[in-house]
Structures are given as C-alpha cells and as structure tokens.
Scaffold this motif. Structure first.
Motif, PDB file in Angstrom:
ATOM      1  N   GLU A   1       0.821  -1.203   0.000  1.00 15.38           N
ATOM      2  CA  GLU A   1       0.000   0.000   0.000  1.00 15.38           C
ATOM      3  C   GLU A   1       0.863   1.264   0.000  1.00 15.38           C
ATOM      4  O   GLU A   1       0.615   2.231  -0.752  1.00 15.38           O
ATOM      5  N   VAL A   2       1.892   1.262   0.836  1.00 14.09           N
ATOM      6  CA  VAL A   2       2.783   2.434   0.881  1.00 14.09           C
ATOM      7  C   VAL A   2       3.525   2.597  -0.438  1.00 14.09           C
ATOM      8  O   VAL A   2       3.703   3.716  -0.946  1.00 14.09           O
ATOM      9  N   GLY A   3       3.941   1.488  -1.027  1.00 14.40           N
ATOM     10  CA  GLY A   3       4.600   1.578  -2.327  1.00 14.40           C
ATOM     11  C   GLY A   3       3.686   2.184  -3.371  1.00 14.40           C
ATOM     12  O   GLY A   3       4.118   2.990  -4.212  1.00 14.40           O
ATOM     13  N   ARG A   4       2.398   1.782  -3.346  1.00 14.87           N
ATOM     14  CA  ARG A   4       1.444   2.346  -4.300  1.00 14.87           C
ATOM     15  C   ARG A   4       1.309   3.850  -4.099  1.00 14.87           C
ATOM     16  O   ARG A   4       1.308   4.635  -5.064  1.00 14.87           O
ATOM     17  N   ARG A   5       1.218   4.285  -2.831  1.00 17.38           N
ATOM     18  CA  ARG A   5       1.063   5.714  -2.564  1.00 17.38           C
ATOM     19  C   ARG A   5       2.309   6.502  -2.952  1.00 17.38           C
ATOM     20  O   ARG A   5       2.228   7.639  -3.432  1.00 17.38           O
ATOM     21  N   ARG A   6       3.498   5.919  -2.739  1.00 18.04           N
ATOM     22  CA  ARG A   6       4.728   6.616  -3.133  1.00 18.04           C
ATOM     23  C   ARG A   6       4.787   6.804  -4.644  1.00 18.04           C
ATOM     24  O   ARG A   6       5.204   7.851  -5.148  1.00 18.04           O
ATOM     25  N   ARG A   7       4.369   5.768  -5.378  1.00 24.58           N
ATOM     26  CA  ARG A   7       4.362   5.925  -6.830  1.00 24.58           C
ATOM     27  C   ARG A   7       3.384   7.016  -7.266  1.00 24.58           C
ATOM     28  O   ARG A   7       3.661   7.784  -8.188  1.00 24.58           O
ATOM     29  N   GLU A   8       2.224   7.068  -6.598  1.00 22.71           N
ATOM     30  CA  GLU A   8       1.254   8.112  -6.932  1.00 22.71           C
ATOM     31  C   GLU A   8       1.811   9.489  -6.627  1.00 22.71           C
ATOM     32  O   GLU A   8       1.451  10.485  -7.284  1.00 22.71           O
ATOM     33  N   ALA A   9       2.700   9.569  -5.631  1.00 17.70           N
ATOM     34  CA  ALA A   9       3.311  10.858  -5.281  1.00 17.70           C
ATOM     35  C   ALA A   9       4.553  11.148  -6.096  1.00 17.70           C
ATOM     36  O   ALA A   9       5.245  12.150  -5.840  1.00 17.70           O
TER      37      ALA A   9
END
Length: 809
Positions: free
Chosen positions: A571-579
């Motif tokens: 989940e954190v990896g997904r959010r970092r990519r979105e950022a």
C-alpha cells in the motif's frame, strides 16, 4: 616320492578267518583285492591313477585325515566303476582335460574326500554312476566343481564346493543328481547349472553364495526343485531360467543380488512357494516372453535397492501372486506389452516409493482382495488396450489411489481408497474406466477427479471427507461426451447424478438437508468454449473488510502480522508511486509452511482478495492445484498442464499445495522437475499477472526450496502456520456450533480442552480440520442420543454435552 604301504584285508577266504597282505602300491593292492575286501592305505603320496572296479572298501589310515594323497602327474587320479566304498583320501589332479574323481558305474559311497585339483571337474558322474557322496570338499579353480552328465545321478550329502573355475555344480545330458545340505561358493560360473533335455536337479537345504555369475541357472528344457535353499551374494542374477526351463522353489531365500533376483525367459515356468526375495538391484521377479510364467504363493519380495519394479512382466508373459507381500521397493508390479498378464490375489503391496501397480502397452492386471498402502501411486492404467480389474481392494495413504490415462479402460469394483494426498481416483488424457461401488475417504484433494472429457462410468460410488470435493468433472471431449455418473453420493450431497453435457449449464446435484444443514454439492467444472468472453471479475471488497475477515480467524497471530506487514508495504509503495516517489520492489510470491488444517488455503484466498482491493491483481481469485494437476504422464504434457493452471490463475493467486511433491527425494524418473522449470519461467515472464503461493509441511518445504534455488529466489518471504493449541481448537468448535445453531452445555468446554490436549498430534493430526471433524462427530452422537427422546425440547435439540465427545483414537 613319499609312499607308504597298502594293507589289504581279504574277507572271502572263510567265514571265521580273515587274512591280510601288504602291497607297495595301490595298483598292486587293487589287483589283488576281491569284492568285499578292505584296503587300508598308509600315509603317503601315491602318484598312481587308481581304477576301482570291484566292490572293495578303500580307506585312508584312521586318524590321518588328508595324509593319504593320490596325485598322479596326469590322467584321472581316481576312477570308480563299481559299488565300492572310498573314504578319507586327498585327491590332487593336474590334467585339465579330465576329472579328478570319475564315477562311471555302480552305486559307490565316497566319504570324506578332499579334492584339491586343477582338473576339468572335481567330481564327475557319468552314465550308470549313482554314487552317494558324503562330506566331501572340492577346490577346483580350473574347472567345474561337481559335474553330473550323460544320464548320471547320485546323492551328494553335506558336500562343499570351495572354489570352481566354472560352474559349482553342472548337470547336463540327462543327469539327475540330488544335493542335500551342500554348500557351493566362489565359483566363476553359475553356482548350480542345469541344462538340456531330461536333465534335472533336486536340492534340499543347500546354500549358494559368492558366485561370479548366476546363483542358479536352469536352461534348455531342464528342470530343478530347490527346497529350503539360499542363494545370495552373486554378481549376476540370483536365479536364471531360459528356454523351456522348469523350476520349483519352496521355502527358499534369494537375497543380496545386484541384478534380478529371479529372471525367466523363453517359455520357462517357475513355481515359488513360501519363499523370500530380498535386496535385489533390478527386479525381484523378471518375467519375459509368451508362455513364460511365474506362480508365487505366500512369498515375500522386499527391499529393492535399485530403481526397478519388484515384479516385472512383459512381452506376453504371465505372473500369478497369491497371498504374497511386496514391500519397501521403488515400484511393486509393472505389467507391459499386449498379452502380458498379472493375477494378484489376497496380497499386500506396501511402502512403495513410486507406483504399486503399473499397466501399459495393452497388458492386463487382475487384482482381487489386495491391499496397497504407503505408495506414491496405487494403480496406474496407462494407455490404450491396458486394463484389467481391481476388485475388493483397499488403497491407503497413497498420493493418488488409481490413475487411468490415454485410453486405458479398467474395471474397478468395490475398491476403497483412504487418505490419498492428491486424489482417490484420477482419470485424464482420454482415459476411460468403470468404477462400481468404490469409496474414497479422507482425501486431501478430490475423491474422484475426472478431466479432459474422459468417458468414465461411475456407479454407486461414495466419497467422504474429501478436502477439495468428492467429485470433480471437467467435461467437453471431442464428441461432447463426458463421464456417466449413476447413484453416486458424497458427504457433500446425498446423491450425484450424471454431470450435464458440455453444451448445457451444469445442473445442481440432488441434495437434502443433513445434520449440519445444506452442504454444497459436488462441483462440475466446464471449461469455457474457445473465444468465449472471460468470466467477469467479481466486485472487489475493500481491503479493510478482507483484513477484518483475516483478523476474525482463530489463532494465526504471527500469520496475521506477516500478511499485514506485506500489505502495508504494498500500500505504501502504491502511494509513493502516486506521489512521484520511488517505491521499493515487493515480491508478492509467498511460501506457506505448516501442518494440514492450519488455514493456509483460507489465508491464500484472503491474500488474493486483499491484492485485488489494492489494485495489484485484476481479480484476486484463487486457483488451487497440486502435483496431480501439474504433472503429466508423458514427456511434454507436464509443461502443458502447468501452463494451463497458470493461465487459469491470471489476475489472481495460483496456490500449489504440497509443492514439495514436485521435487521428490527419489526423482530419477519424475516429471515434477519439468513443472518446476515451466513455473519458474512463467513467473519471470508474467511477474505482474499472477501471485504464486507454494505450501506444504515445514521440513519438506525447506528441502524443496534448498534443492531448487531457482524457485527459492522467486519468493519474498516464508510464512509459518503453527499448529493450533487446545484453546484455539475449542474456539473453532464454538464457532462451528454457533454457525449451526448448537451450544456447548455445562462442562463441555472443559471436556473439549482435555480432549484436544490428549489427542495425539502425529502426522495425521489435522488442526482446524480435526476440530471441525470433532464437532461433526459430536453432532452425530448428539443425534443418536436425542433421537431416542419422544418429544425433545429446544434445549435438548441444541445443547452438546461431554458425553457427545468421540472416543480418543
């Protein structure tokens, strides 16, 4: 030359008076002697060729065993042509063209002779010779130990062939000797060799060992009977029969043989009774050619040391096993080629590393009242024309009970398969087969798994406690026909009718409400037609909802932590990519280790849903497979099956249960490696399409990963599922009771804790499955108790008491 005198006691002069005479040579003494005279030979070396043609007694001087040496420079040292008695002589021959002792006629008695020679034969019996030979030894490194030829015969008692440059005992040309308690060893040819028309041998209590060749060799229409004999430590076959040979072995032992224990060819016939065959490098019984036959009764065949079947029947031969035990072997019985046949009655096949019964090439196997246990595969009917019958048999603790493939068409009647790890009965690749009155209990996979449109017939079959389902059908053959199912039932459903044709939607199986309410019917999986639209993905549940289901599971605290940590990383990896930030690469493939019934499949299913909710997978569905779904029966089919399983799992999770079975410890002839190699390549080429989870026992999975570094490198982490403790097992029972509207009465919880604490935790312990089975057993016992009441109250219908607990195993 040292030579003594010969004293001749003449016995024929009168009844009351005996006279004696002394002679300087044996030849002179023999010339002077008459029938009935006694010749006593003084110690010394006699360089003479003795011819005993009268019924005399020839004795080495008493108390001087071995001191009378008969050692001529050439020719036959001792020839006997009459019913004489010869005792206590040491015979030495130097002529390789003739025997050291030759018996040509009469019924002489030879006792205590020591023959150390380099002759054509140590003892040779010809024509009308019928000697009785007792306690004699033969050491002849240049030729045959004992030869009986040209119609000769005789009895050999407690004799020993110490060494022979050719066969230890050779019988040919119609010879007919009998050996009683003899030993034959250190021969450079066969230990016992019998060849030619009318030649025969009878041996009782004999031992044949340390032979550079076959222990016993019967050939060319010869015959032999061996009783209470042992054959061992030879370099060739233990027993070899060829060209119309006939042999009977009773109460014999053939063991420690690097080749075949018994090898028969060319119309030979063997009868084997109460005998043991053990520690053989190739086949225990190897039976070849039309007309060749083995009849084994009450025999034991065990401990094969090579990689070959214990019993091999091919090229039109026949084997009959009645009341036999075959155990601790790579394969038990292999029957191949059209016309070959095996009939096995009231026999046990156990601890078989690969296949207990293999039938191929149009061969036939008939098994009646047999027991198969601890085998990799119980019985495998492999290809077109191969068949036979299994009737009244039991197959226990095999990976798969019965496999039918490639057009094979056996009849399986009243056969029970218990505790298979993959499937009870498995039919694929155009196999057929008729299954009548068969039963599967306790399968860790399916009960009956019929795939690829195979036209099998199932009548009055029953499955119970099959983890993946009682009946699994994948229909749609070339002609649109599949299995025919009549009056079959499962503990999932009351009765199962014929599965629907491939062109129609599957009809639900007939079922009634049982003690635990509606139970799901057996599945009928029908593949989509080519070009058909893929099944729409179900709407994904939110990740928090799925995680709540995970948290609701009993126990599994460490597993929940691991899954949450992995989910947080994704989940954190997904959010970092979105950022617009770099995200750590997370390998999503997992290894689940632990005992059965600890929730591995349930967690895998929830894990797929979580990944779908996070957008990592398209569908998140679970495709569960095991070795039997991936590994084919011939080269190339394994890669196809593995590719098909991988394709079914696209967008979801491919869960491989008991993955270590793909790489067995003894994998010399196994296609599991092909499945592993195909899987590794697919995981690399389609790394985002499928999440792969491999599962199994902890120790076996550690071995699996250690011997397959290519597989180990594809997985991010290993999650261990620990066994449930008694408190957790109690909670599972409480959940089951609540789900089915039962309650635990006073003292029942405490009784369950004591029950689960005392319950043996061996390999068969099923954790959560054991808890559910305990609850089901309690419901059954409750029903038996309450059914006796005329008008039970609601409380009596719902409360479970300590007396409803099953008895500890």
């Amino acid at each position: 030359m040292a030579q003594g005198t010969v004293q001749v006691t003449h016995t024929g002069t009168s009844r009351w008076r005996r006279r004696t005479g002394e002679y300087a040579s044996l030849t002179a003494a023999l010339e002077a002697a008459a029938d009935g005279d006694i010749l006593t030979v003084a110690p010394g070396t006699y360089r003479e060729n003795l011819v005993v043609d009268r019924a005399v007694t020839l004795l080495g001087q008493e108390g001087s065993a071995g001191s009378v040496r008969i050692a001529p420079p050439e020719g036959v040292p001792l020839a006997v042509r009459a019913s004489a008695q010869v005792q206590g002589l040491h015979i030495e021959g130097q002529d390789a063209a003739v025997p050291a002792v030759l018996v040509e006629d009469g019924t002489p008695e030879l006792t205590g002779l020591r023959i150390v020679t380099r002759s054509a034969a140590g003892i040779e019996v010809r024509a009308g010779g019928r000697p009785t030979v007792r306690a004699c030894t033969v050491d002849n490194p240049a030729g045959v130990g004992i030869a009986v030829v040209d119609g000769g015969g005789g009895i050999f008692e407690e004799c020993e062939v110490i060494a022979a440059g050719q066969s230890g005992v050779a019988v040919r040309g119609g010879g007919r000797p009998r050996l009683d308690r003899c030993r034959v060893h250190h021969a450079a040819g066969a230990g016992l060799s019998v060849t030619g028309d009318h030649s025969s041998l009878e041996a009782l209590g004999c031992e044949v060992y340390e032979i550079n060749g076959s222990g016993v060799q019967i050939a060319s229409r010869a015959a032999a009977v061996l009783t209470d004999c042992a054959v061992h430590r030879v370099t060739g076959n233990g027993v070899t029969l060829d060209t119309d040979a006939v042999l009977t072995l009773a109460d014999c032992r053939v063991h420690d043989v690097p080749e075949n224990a018994v090898d028969l060819r060319s119309r030979s016939v063997l009868t084997l009774t109460r005998s043991e065959v053990a520690r053989f490098g190739r086949n225990g019984l190897s039976v070849w050619d039309p007309g060749t036959r083995v009849d084994a009764h009450q025999c034991e065949i065990h401990d094969g040391t090579g990689d070959y079947p214990a019993v091999w029947v091919s090229d039109g031969a026949t084997a009959v096993l009645e009341g036999c035990r075959v155990h601790d072997v790579p394969d038990a019985l292999c029957v191949l080629d059209r016309g070959s046949r095996a009939d096995v009655v009231d026999s046990d096949l156990s601890q078989v590393r690969n296949i207990a019964v293999s039938v191929s090439g149009g061969a036939t196997a008939e098994l009646d009242d047999c027991r198969i246990s601890g085998a990799g595969r119980g019985a495998w009917f492999r290809d077109h024309g191969s068949g036979g019958t299994l009737a009244n048999c039991t197959i226990d603790a095999a990976q798969t009970g019965v496999i039918v493939t490639k057009g094979a068409d056996p009849l399986i009647e009243r056969t029970t398969v218990t505790s298979p790890t993959e499937a009870g009965f498995y039919v694929s690749a155009g196999g057929r087969g008729t299954f009548q009155g068969c039963r599967v209990t306790g399968s860790e996979g399916y009960g009956f798994h019929i795939i690829d449109g195979c036209r099998s017939t199932l009548r009055k079959c029953r499955t119970e406690r099959c983890a993946r389902g009682g009946f699994e059908f994948a229909q749609g053959g070339a002609d649109g026909e599949g299995a025919v199912v009549e009056e079959c039932s499962s503990d999932e459903s009351t009765q199962l009718g014929s599965p629907a044709p491939a062109t129609a939607p599957p009809a639900p199986a007939t079922q009634t409400v049982g003690l635990l309410g509606g139970v799901p019917s057996s599945r009928s999986t029908i593949p989509a037609a080519p070009g058909a639209a893929p099944e729409p993905a179900p709407e994904a549940r939110p990740a928090d909802t799925v995680l709540a289901d995970l948290d609701a599971l009993v126990g599994l605290a460490s597993v929940k932590r691991e899954v949450r940590a992995l989910t947080d990383m994704i989940e954190v990896g997904r959010r970092r990519r979105e950022a617009g930030l770099k995200a750590a690469s997370v390998r999503r493939h997992l290894v689940f280790t632990g005992s059965p019934g600890t929730g591995k499949t349930t967690v895998a299913r929830l894990y797929g849903e979580i990944l779908a909710a996070l957008g990592v997978l398209d569908r998140g569905h679970l495709v569960e497979v095991s070795r039997v779904d991936l590994v084919g029966e011939h080269i190339g089919s394994t890669a196809i099956r593995t590719q098909e399983a991988f394709d079914r799992a696209r967008g979801g999770v491919l869960f491989i249960d008991e993955a270590y079975a793909l790489s067995p410890e003894d994998s010399g002839r196994d296609f599991g490696r092909e499945a592993i190699d195909t899987l590794v390549k697919l995981m690399e080429d389609h790394r985002e399409a499928v999440v792969v989870i491999v599962a199994g026992y902890t120790a076996e999975m550690e071995r699996f990963l250690s011997v397959n570094p290519g597989v180990a490198s594809r997985f991010s982490r290993t999650i261990t599922f620990f066994d449930y403790d008694p408190d957790e097992l109690l909670r599972i029972v409480e959940q089951q009771a609540d789900e089915h509207e039962y309650r635990l009465g006073p003292g029942t919880g405490e009784a369950l804790l004591k029950y689960f604490t005392a319950l043996p935790k061996g390999p068969a312990f099923g954790n959560g499955r054991t808890a559910r089975q305990t609850f089901e057993a309690m419901v059954e016992r409750h029903a038996g108790r309450v059914a006796q009441l005329s008008a039970p109250s609601t409380e009596e219908l719902t409360l479970l008491y300590p007396e409803d607990l099953p008895v500890l195993p």
